[in-house]
Scaffold this active site. Sequence first.
Site, PDB file in Angstrom:
ATOM      1  N   GLU A   1       0.823  -1.207   0.000  1.00  0.00           N
ATOM      2  CA  GLU A   1       0.000   0.000   0.000  1.00  0.00           C
ATOM      3  C   GLU A   1       0.858   1.259   0.000  1.00  0.00           C
ATOM      4  O   GLU A   1       0.555   2.233  -0.698  1.00  0.00           O
ATOM      5  CB  GLU A   1      -0.944   0.006   1.207  1.00  0.00           C
ATOM      6  CG  GLU A   1      -1.940  -1.138   1.246  1.00  0.00           C
ATOM      7  CD  GLU A   1      -3.029  -1.019   0.178  1.00  0.00           C
ATOM      8  OE1 GLU A   1      -3.051  -0.011  -0.551  1.00  0.00           O
ATOM      9  OE2 GLU A   1      -3.850  -1.951   0.080  1.00  0.00           O
TER      10      GLU A   1
ATOM     11  N   ARG B   1       0.554   3.770  -3.287  1.00  0.00           N
ATOM     12  CA  ARG B   1      -0.120   5.034  -2.986  1.00  0.00           C
ATOM     13  C   ARG B   1       0.876   6.168  -2.746  1.00  0.00           C
ATOM     14  O   ARG B   1       0.762   7.237  -3.351  1.00  0.00           O
ATOM     15  CB  ARG B   1      -1.034   4.883  -1.763  1.00  0.00           C
ATOM     16  CG  ARG B   1      -2.077   3.792  -1.919  1.00  0.00           C
ATOM     17  CD  ARG B   1      -3.161   3.927  -0.874  1.00  0.00           C
ATOM     18  NE  ARG B   1      -3.919   2.692  -0.716  1.00  0.00           N
ATOM     19  CZ  ARG B   1      -5.138   2.627  -0.208  1.00  0.00           C
ATOM     20  NH1 ARG B   1      -5.761   3.717   0.170  1.00  0.00           N
ATOM     21  NH2 ARG B   1      -5.760   1.463  -0.081  1.00  0.00           N
TER      22      ARG B   1
ATOM     23  N   ASP C   1      -4.757  -9.946  -8.318  1.00  0.00           N
ATOM     24  CA  ASP C   1      -5.054  -8.994  -9.382  1.00  0.00           C
ATOM     25  C   ASP C   1      -3.879  -8.215  -9.986  1.00  0.00           C
ATOM     26  O   ASP C   1      -3.499  -8.405 -11.146  1.00  0.00           O
ATOM     27  CB  ASP C   1      -6.136  -8.015  -8.910  1.00  0.00           C
ATOM     28  CG  ASP C   1      -5.824  -7.362  -7.570  1.00  0.00           C
ATOM     29  OD1 ASP C   1      -4.743  -7.602  -7.014  1.00  0.00           O
ATOM     30  OD2 ASP C   1      -6.678  -6.602  -7.068  1.00  0.00           O
TER      31      ASP C   1
ATOM     32  N   GLU D   1     -12.409   0.020 -10.126  1.00  0.00           N
ATOM     33  CA  GLU D   1     -11.967  -0.927 -11.156  1.00  0.00           C
ATOM     34  C   GLU D   1     -12.876  -0.983 -12.382  1.00  0.00           C
ATOM     35  O   GLU D   1     -12.402  -1.070 -13.522  1.00  0.00           O
ATOM     36  CB  GLU D   1     -11.802  -2.327 -10.551  1.00  0.00           C
ATOM     37  CG  GLU D   1     -10.635  -2.464  -9.598  1.00  0.00           C
ATOM     38  CD  GLU D   1     -10.917  -1.893  -8.222  1.00  0.00           C
ATOM     39  OE1 GLU D   1      -9.951  -1.610  -7.480  1.00  0.00           O
ATOM     40  OE2 GLU D   1     -12.108  -1.731  -7.883  1.00  0.00           O
TER      41      GLU D   1
ATOM     42  N   THR E   1      -1.177   0.679 -10.483  1.00  0.00           N
ATOM     43  CA  THR E   1      -2.428   0.083 -10.032  1.00  0.00           C
ATOM     44  C   THR E   1      -3.241   1.016  -9.149  1.00  0.00           C
ATOM     45  O   THR E   1      -4.385   0.719  -8.825  1.00  0.00           O
ATOM     46  CB  THR E   1      -2.151  -1.248  -9.292  1.00  0.00           C
ATOM     47  OG1 THR E   1      -3.365  -1.999  -9.205  1.00  0.00           O
ATOM     48  CG2 THR E   1      -1.589  -0.988  -7.891  1.00  0.00           C
TER      49      THR E   1
END
Length: 648
Positions: free
Chosen positions: A276, A280, A409, A543, A629
Amino acid sequence: MSATGGILPTYQRFVTGPSRRSFRSKEKAIIFLVFATFCLVCFGTFFYLPEFKGSGGRVYDQIKRAGPDLLIPPPPRQLEDTREAQRFIRHEEDAKDDPHIFGDREKLKAKIEEDRELKVLERPDQAIVVPKRSSTGNPPLNAPDSLNEPINQIDEILAPEAVTVPPAPAQIYPMRQGGKDREESVRRKRDKVKEMMKHAWDNYVRFAWAKNELKPVSKRGHTGSIFGTQPLGASILDGLDTLYIMGMNEEFKQARDWVVKEFDIDSVVADVSVFEVNIRFIGGLLTCYALTGDTVFRDKAQKIADKLLPAFNTPTGIPNALVNFKTGSSKNYGWASGSSSILSEFGTLHLEFSYLSDITGKTIYRNKVDKIRHVLNTIEKPNGLYPNYLNPRSGKWGQHHMSMGALGDSFYEYLLKAWLLSGKEDNEARQMFDEAMEAAMKHMLHQSPAGLTYFADLKFDRVEHKMDHLACFSGGMLALASRTLKDDHSARYMDIAKQITNTCHESYDRTYTKLGPEAFRFTEGAEARALKSSEKYYILRPETIESYFYLYRLTKDEKYRDWGWEAVQALEKHCRVPGGYTGLKNVYSEDPQQDDVQQSFFLAETLKYLYLLFSDDNFFSLDHWVYNTEAHPLPIKGANPFYREASA
């Protein structure tokens, strides 16, 4: 006793009778000193306490921000529109003398010819050059700031030879002018999305500044997020580039100032997620460095990456999921199949770490992710599939649970995008991607009786006919794979991309709120619907909208914009509250309960993809940018001069 003959108390002697007199000189001096001391203490208390001293004081800043709301009623909308018009007029007048902002066609062309030989450097030894127009006829650069946008807007001005383009100065953040669609109706939709971002951001600033996320119903900071209770400013770092892309310059400057003055990674004492923090924080900072050339973003990203490096100290080089920034100790989640590392986490580091190596000149970051790649490429894979768990000590797979959604994913996404980011030089990544997709389509791709296509989960050899909302990104991924390499896979990739995106839209359309559930199933009684209460919530996820964006850019089919606008209307109706935007606990309910969390990825991804969906194709073109992503665009090496690779 008589009044004249008796002895009076001392305090009465000075106020009765003819013997009255004034204070002595010494008494006057003492009184003056006491009074002066009192005034000095009061003056110092008000002006010199740390909370009030200077504009950097936190309390002072909070009062300054809250002042207009507390003391001054908001101006009428008409007055605001008038002020905006005046600002626009002043901007137009300034533009007459600045062809980089909004100059007319002939003046701009003349200025470019005049400046053709001028080299503007990010550092004394590095110039930034725009390559010539691509073979498709599109401009070779989707300009990341308004200094370059007129070049994209005007045809014929790019000569066959290279044209030098200056980076945005580190302290100047000009208004964006590009990216508007030719259709007025589409421009209005784009402006609406920008207004949504402003509503979300302003309320975060007002009620949760520097906290990780906002609770928009409670109007306070959210402390139960994946980042824990320690305030790391997750929404600031995640939303930075969205502010810039939307031309919200004052807000961007405010966020940048916080990064410079307040964001201190050394003060973090908690365990944080390597994954994360990378997608981010590091991703957002790297994008801002590419956009502006402001080295503070690069340096902050590097410092965070250095704090993550201890997590890679395992026998295989596969990093642990959590690392403590204070002690450097790392560990995995106890629930993750015997403390295994998670595929979607350790497999989603390559873009940021390889780009960081190139812009800093330090190979350590690329070496770390290359080692992960080597392990994954050489390990034996069951039926060519990648299980979601890998033990970082033994190098063996954990439970054979495979998913295109949660836990798997973005690993697949980063194989494709690592190849793209490298300028299509990383052929190993593309080969691994094609092989992984071939196995996934063979063993995980299914079609329902009603004709809906979906990626099911696999648990050992058992098929679970469930698809996560997270897996809806795969429509966009396969469309991108189809158009970036024309081979035997291309036609099938695009066909499946369209079918998957249609299925995800159906999962939205079959709810009362017209927002998709966290997961949906395919059974005899229901298709593309959530059946468990734990699957019926919507947490502002991006998404499905992400796939709308890719499919529209690559097919020009207007239905994807229509579907995106449906999502905007649903968000406004069900998720917008006076304090921001909230998730929902049951998308099938006529009056859904709100979860009271404005996720940071709503700013970074959901609103950004909607804004891009209603923008012109040359606005952050897929020919020049790769989106990580978390939707942070990174420049493609060799195609985009804003890659800003460090000089040798």
